[in-house]
Design an enzyme around this catalytic site. Sequence first.
Site, PDB file in Angstrom:
ATOM      1  CD  GLU A  46       6.078   6.003  33.375  1.00 10.65           C
ATOM      2  OE1 GLU A  46       6.805   6.696  32.661  1.00 10.65           O
ATOM      3  OE2 GLU A  46       5.444   6.466  34.356  1.00 10.65           O
ATOM      4  N   GLY A  95       2.302   5.685  35.840  1.00 10.84           N
ATOM      5  CA  GLY A  95       3.385   5.131  36.648  1.00 10.84           C
ATOM      6  C   GLY A  95       3.218   3.661  36.948  1.00 10.84           C
ATOM      7  CB  ALA A 152       1.919   9.179  39.606  1.00  7.99           C
ATOM      8  CD  GLU A 188       1.932   9.011  31.974  1.00  7.10           C
ATOM      9  OE1 GLU A 188       2.474   8.307  32.832  1.00  7.10           O
ATOM     10  OE2 GLU A 188       1.432   8.531  30.920  1.00  7.10           O
TER      11      GLU A 188
END
Length: 260
Positions: A115, A112, A66, A135
């Site tokens: 994900e 992300g 992200a 993360e």
Amino acid sequence: MSFKNIIATSENGIGKITINRPSKLNALNKETIEELHTAFENLDADNETKVIIITGEGEKAFVAGADISEFANFSIEEGAQLAAQGQELLFDFVENLKTPVIAAVNGFALGGGLELAMSCHFRIASDNAKMGLPETSLGVIPGYGGTQRLPQLIGKGRAMELIMTAGMIDAETAKSYGLVNHVVSQAELLEFTKGIASKIMRNSPMAIGKAIKAINANYKDGVNGFETEIRNFGKCFGTEDFKEGTTAFLEKRKASFSGK
């Protein structure tokens, strides 16, 4: 479809979405997530599109994470809202599409990015791909479904280790874990993925959509997957695709499915 951060096309029944931010290693920002939602929504609504492939531009990254600069100063409430909106708009949305979505992971799939790949119905990786959820090294946890989908795919113990260490695994390890189905060279990745898409396209789009619902039901709290299967199995009997499929079988010919 024209977008700023992605390229979306459809040809011969295969939709293709390319995340096109190579200078940022295709990192996800708010605008890109919104564009991805629109592209997936449009392709899913297009009766001519039978399979969707998502990949990243360039040879380095599928999605390298992200865009941290967008949320580095968020409050508790803003952080929770970021995760909730992202899950609803993109990650849960993709998982529940009736059109099959294949992630062609062409490099780094981190945070992300992993994900997003995990929200797709299955994954194929190039041999240079690296995957992980880093993360915890930033003082946060995966917020776009990573703590839920990774254990479903590779098991609780492996997911715990990968998330706690913030480590990365290579493509062959990901395959051995069941995170990706196939590993091929980067040069072969898209054609190989299109080959699998072509096999999917031979079958009933209606039945595939109902199979996705039934499979996903097993992973939803409070939902009985067997009951969902029974209900959707029964619904198939009232469709044109069922009549065509069974008739073609009995007549020893290739079925021509309408998706209805």
